[in-house]
Design an enzyme around this catalytic site. Structure first.
Site, mmCIF file in Angstrom:
data_model
loop_
_atom_site.group_PDB
_atom_site.id
_atom_site.type_symbol
_atom_site.label_atom_id
_atom_site.label_comp_id
_atom_site.label_asym_id
_atom_site.label_seq_id
_atom_site.Cartn_x
_atom_site.Cartn_y
_atom_site.Cartn_z
ATOM 1 N N TRP A 164 9.164 37.373 43.675
ATOM 2 C CA TRP A 164 9.328 37.713 45.096
ATOM 3 C C TRP A 164 8.436 36.836 45.962
ATOM 4 C CZ3 TRP A 164 13.633 39.455 44.326
ATOM 5 C CH2 TRP A 164 13.929 40.468 43.424
ATOM 6 N N ASP A 165 7.244 36.496 45.488
ATOM 7 C CA ASP A 165 6.393 35.556 46.227
ATOM 8 C C ASP A 165 7.102 34.223 46.423
ATOM 9 O OD1 ASP A 165 4.009 36.899 46.862
ATOM 10 O OD2 ASP A 165 3.226 36.645 44.839
ATOM 11 N N LEU A 166 7.654 33.688 45.341
ATOM 12 C CA LEU A 166 8.281 32.367 45.407
ATOM 13 C C LEU A 166 9.541 32.397 46.264
ATOM 14 C CD1 LEU A 166 7.782 31.383 41.675
ATOM 15 C CD2 LEU A 166 6.490 30.542 43.640
#
Length: 410
Positions: A164-166
């Protein structure tokens, strides 16, 4: 790196993964990205993985191709300096990437009062401003309850990839480019808010998983290493190697059957069940245990080398299981001839292969990546070039501890 965004200046005030990854993507496309870092480094400056001396490979990776100015943000004069950098004039400037809170000295409204066409990309945990990171978003969305062995249905299994960060960083970078195109057409800036939890929820909706649970009333169960909705899982070869074999398309399925010489066994099973595995990947999933037994036997009687040749010749889809150290030594993307990785001398004192921008623009040269900066390495350069500050004013800021250069951290 590519020069597609030459002339674009991005100011980054951020830590951890999503926002720095957004700015890294823009830097690798040619934008000038200037980080303002707190004196001594932010909360991710020493984050693992790191070398025995404490230098963070994580920080080096996410902040390559950027510039760094170190500012004492605890001092009002330092906060004013950060705001001045974000709102500095220039056609390609006025772009801010951050994960600072919505309110405060870096709020979009305060900054836009100084530069009306400001574009702010703000990474958030939740849309309401609540705190979250990749792991807490992932757990709340139910992914760990779908992941892991089928015989441990109530034990969540986290993953090591901060997906989700990426994806949030990539969404933010795309949004910045869209806002920049819009600003050039209209002259208007805007604030873009990209919450991790919204990206995760939207992704699950896009992949049909929200519809799946709402329509069926059932959560997807854990299925171990099986591929959901088609045929695929890990198998052990006769010489003890483990392969991931996948057959989603009809071509992949026919290639697998041909490579393993299991036509007769598959035909017998199809006749018994009254189905055709060639035309419906869902049937391969429904009957994966019986098909898996056929494939398991065929794989277990052959060596990995033999199977690799046969699977490739037949157009099957497969991959070996490796450790990262094994992959780095042999997988094409990591090797010099792949053109993606280049040996770079980093500020940690280590030289190691470092990736450039992952996409290839055919006809354009992918330039070698530039190492991450030392903390405050570009302090004087940025103050002089972006804020047109004379040397005596820069010296005064140094003497008063408002800014530092890399000499203090070398």
């Amino acid at each position: 790196m590519y020069g597609l965004l030459n002339g674009v200046r991005v100011i980054e005030g951020a830590s951890f993964i999503a926002a720095p990854f957004c700015a890294l993507s823009l830097a690798q496309l040619g934008a000038e990205v200037i980080r303002f870092d707190t004196v001594g480094g932010g909360p991710d400056f020493h984050r693992w993985p790191r070398d025995p001396s404490g230098a963070s490979f994580y920080w080096e990776g996410l902040n390559r191709s950027k510039k760094s100015i170190a500012i004492n943000l605890a001092d009002p004069r330092g906060r004013e300096l950060a705001a001045a950098l974000v709102t500095a004039p220039g056609e390609g400037g006025g772009i801010f990437v951050t994960n600072y809170p919505v309110t405060g000295f870096l709020s979009h409204d305060r900054l836009a009062a100084r530069r009306a066409d400001l574009i702010t990309a703000r990474i958030m945990g939740h849309a309401d401003g609540g705190n979250a990171v990749d792991y807490t978003v992932n757990s709340a969305m139910g992914i760990p309850m779908m992941t892991g062995p089928a015989d441990h249905p109530n034990i969540p299994v986290n993953h090591v990839l901060p997906a989700w960060d990426l994806l949030t960083g990539s969404t933010a970078a795309t949004s910045v480019l869209a806002a920049l195109i819009s600003r050039r057409a209209t002259g208007l800036g805007q604030e873009i808010r990209v919450p991790l939890s919204d990206v995760a929820a939207a992704t699950l909706g896009t992949l049909g998983q929200v519809a799946e649970v709402l329509v069926t009333g059932r959560d997807r169960p854990k299925i171990g290493n099986d591929l959901f909705g088609a045929f695929g899982r890990d198998f052990v070869t006769g010489d003890g190697r483990r392969l991931m074999i996948v057959a989603i398309t009809s071509r992949q399925w026919s290639g697998l059957v041909e490579a393993l010489n299991i036509e007769a066994g598959v035909a017998t099973l199809e006749a018994e069940l009254g189905v055709s595995f060639a035309v419906d990947e869902g049937l391969r999933y429904e009957h994966r245990d019986r098909l898996g037994a056929l494939v398991e036997h065929a794989v277990s009687t052959r060596s990995a080398t033999h199977l690799a040749t046969r699977l490739d010749e037949a157009g099957a889809c497969w991959g070996p299981y490796r450790t990262l150290s094994e992959a780095v030594a042999i997988e094409k993307p990591f090797l010099p001839e792949g053109g993606l990785f280049t040996d770079v001398d980093h500020v940690s004192g280590h030289t190691y292969p470092t990736p450039g921008y992952a996409a290839s623009f055919l006809g354009l040269q992918r330039h070698a990546p530039v190492r991450a900066p030392k903390l405050g390495e570009h302090t004087e350069e940025v103050l002089a070039s972006v804020l047109a500050m004379p040397s005596h004013e820069i010296a005064t800021l140094h003497d008063s501890g408002i800014v530092q250069s890399s000499g203090a951290h070398a």
